[in-house]
Motif scaffolding. Structure first.
Motif, mmCIF file in Angstrom:
data_model
loop_
_atom_site.group_PDB
_atom_site.id
_atom_site.type_symbol
_atom_site.label_atom_id
_atom_site.label_comp_id
_atom_site.label_asym_id
_atom_site.label_seq_id
_atom_site.Cartn_x
_atom_site.Cartn_y
_atom_site.Cartn_z
ATOM 1 N N ASP A 7 -6.436 9.076 4.753
ATOM 2 C CA ASP A 7 -5.858 8.762 3.453
ATOM 3 C C ASP A 7 -6.381 7.405 3.020
ATOM 4 O OD1 ASP A 7 -4.318 11.090 3.214
ATOM 5 O OD2 ASP A 7 -2.694 10.214 4.394
ATOM 6 N N TYR A 8 -6.343 7.160 1.721
ATOM 7 C CA TYR A 8 -6.916 5.936 1.147
ATOM 8 C C TYR A 8 -5.953 5.381 0.104
ATOM 9 C CZ TYR A 8 -10.050 3.191 -1.863
ATOM 10 O OH TYR A 8 -10.629 2.208 -2.621
ATOM 11 N N VAL A 9 -5.703 4.072 0.172
ATOM 12 C CA VAL A 9 -4.935 3.395 -0.874
ATOM 13 C C VAL A 9 -5.668 2.114 -1.245
ATOM 14 C CG1 VAL A 9 -2.674 4.336 -0.242
ATOM 15 C CG2 VAL A 9 -3.427 2.187 0.753
ATOM 16 N N ALA A 10 -5.515 1.723 -2.503
ATOM 17 C CA ALA A 10 -6.147 0.502 -3.007
ATOM 18 C C ALA A 10 -5.083 -0.355 -3.701
ATOM 19 C CB ALA A 10 -7.282 0.845 -3.951
ATOM 20 N N PRO A 11 -4.304 -1.090 -2.922
ATOM 21 C CA PRO A 11 -3.249 -1.907 -3.518
ATOM 22 C C PRO A 11 -3.818 -3.039 -4.358
ATOM 23 C CG PRO A 11 -3.488 -2.413 -1.190
ATOM 24 C CD PRO A 11 -4.390 -1.249 -1.480
ATOM 25 N N ARG A 12 -3.000 -3.555 -5.267
ATOM 26 C CA ARG A 12 -3.419 -4.645 -6.147
ATOM 27 C C ARG A 12 -2.740 -5.964 -5.818
ATOM 28 N NH1 ARG A 12 -6.802 -2.977 -9.978
ATOM 29 N NH2 ARG A 12 -6.892 -0.772 -10.403
ATOM 30 N N THR A 13 -1.817 -5.946 -4.849
ATOM 31 C CA THR A 13 -1.131 -7.175 -4.437
ATOM 32 C C THR A 13 -1.038 -7.218 -2.917
ATOM 33 O OG1 THR A 13 1.103 -6.240 -4.422
ATOM 34 C CG2 THR A 13 0.291 -7.142 -6.544
ATOM 35 N N VAL A 46 -13.853 4.708 15.429
ATOM 36 C CA VAL A 46 -12.592 4.344 14.787
ATOM 37 C C VAL A 46 -12.202 5.517 13.904
ATOM 38 C CG1 VAL A 46 -11.515 2.768 13.134
ATOM 39 C CG2 VAL A 46 -13.096 1.872 14.833
ATOM 40 N N ARG A 47 -10.963 5.988 14.061
ATOM 41 C CA ARG A 47 -10.491 7.154 13.306
ATOM 42 C C ARG A 47 -9.132 6.842 12.685
ATOM 43 N NH1 ARG A 47 -12.614 12.468 16.001
ATOM 44 N NH2 ARG A 47 -11.113 13.247 14.521
ATOM 45 N N PRO A 48 -9.118 6.049 11.623
ATOM 46 C CA PRO A 48 -7.825 5.690 11.027
ATOM 47 C C PRO A 48 -7.202 6.859 10.259
ATOM 48 C CG PRO A 48 -9.594 4.854 9.670
ATOM 49 C CD PRO A 48 -10.237 5.445 10.912
ATOM 50 N N ASP A 49 -5.877 6.861 10.242
ATOM 51 C CA ASP A 49 -5.170 7.814 9.384
ATOM 52 C C ASP A 49 -5.166 7.319 7.950
ATOM 53 O OD1 ASP A 49 -4.514 9.529 11.481
ATOM 54 O OD2 ASP A 49 -2.678 8.429 11.920
ATOM 55 N N LEU A 50 -5.251 5.983 7.787
ATOM 56 C CA LEU A 50 -5.171 5.372 6.466
ATOM 57 C C LEU A 50 -6.159 4.218 6.376
ATOM 58 C CD1 LEU A 50 -3.654 4.983 3.721
ATOM 59 C CD2 LEU A 50 -2.180 3.367 4.947
ATOM 60 N N VAL A 51 -6.886 4.152 5.265
ATOM 61 C CA VAL A 51 -7.750 3.008 4.956
ATOM 62 C C VAL A 51 -7.127 2.299 3.757
ATOM 63 C CG1 VAL A 51 -10.033 2.281 4.139
ATOM 64 C CG2 VAL A 51 -9.832 4.070 5.885
ATOM 65 N N VAL A 52 -6.868 1.001 3.943
ATOM 66 C CA VAL A 52 -6.266 0.188 2.891
ATOM 67 C C VAL A 52 -7.366 -0.712 2.330
ATOM 68 C CG1 VAL A 52 -4.490 -1.504 2.321
ATOM 69 C CG2 VAL A 52 -4.027 0.257 4.054
ATOM 70 N N ASP A 53 -7.808 -0.402 1.112
ATOM 71 C CA ASP A 53 -8.895 -1.129 0.449
ATOM 72 C C ASP A 53 -8.301 -2.338 -0.276
ATOM 73 O OD1 ASP A 53 -10.928 -2.039 -1.217
ATOM 74 O OD2 ASP A 53 -11.530 -0.032 -1.857
ATOM 75 N N ILE A 54 -8.612 -3.545 0.207
ATOM 76 C CA ILE A 54 -8.028 -4.772 -0.352
ATOM 77 C C ILE A 54 -8.894 -5.403 -1.436
ATOM 78 C CG2 ILE A 54 -6.666 -5.250 1.711
ATOM 79 C CD1 ILE A 54 -8.814 -7.391 2.420
ATOM 80 N N ASN A 55 -9.946 -4.740 -1.859
ATOM 81 C CA ASN A 55 -10.886 -5.325 -2.814
ATOM 82 C C ASN A 55 -10.309 -5.602 -4.198
ATOM 83 O OD1 ASN A 55 -13.723 -5.673 -1.688
ATOM 84 N ND2 ASN A 55 -13.052 -3.720 -0.827
#
Length: 125
Positions: A7-13, A46-55
């Protein structure tokens, strides 16, 4: 090889990023420059369940001296250190001489100093 599904999320804060990482537990990875993480995922080491994109979190792209200590944000790219004026004093001169030996310009424009220190790949670009 191809990376495993994630899964992938791209938070803004920062709080959004912390919440995402906290909800995923140990099976989450942070994506900034991606030079090391994407290679490790491609090789399935590396096999993450979630990638958190901090860009998309602007406050992580800061470089400053506070009380005599250098504070480098997680999104500060290698190329920033090419200018001796990026960091005051002799440390800035040292960084500007050293950073040109990191990979090549396209990698320096995307890779982060914090990521390089965090992953510590001795053979990486």
């Amino acid at each position: 090889m191809k990376p495993a599904a994630f899964d992938y999320v791209a938070p803004r804060t920062v709080p959004e990023a912390v919440d995402a990482l906290g909800s995923a537990g140990r099976d989450a990875q942070v994506l900034a420059g991606g030079q090391s993480l994407l290679l490790e995922m491609h090789l399935e080491r590396v096999r993450p369940d979630l990638v958190v994109d901090i860009n998309r979190i602007p406050e992580l792209d800061t470089l400053r001296v506070v009380d005599g200590s250098l504070r480098v944000g997680a999104l500060v790219r290698h190329h920033v250190f090419e200018s001796a004026q990026a960091v005051p004093g002799p440390l800035g001169s040292l960084f500007s001489l050293a950073v040109v030996n990191i990979a090549h310009p396209p990698i320096r424009s995307r890779g982060t100093m914090v990521g390089s220190f965090g992953w510590g790949h001795p053979a990486s670009e």
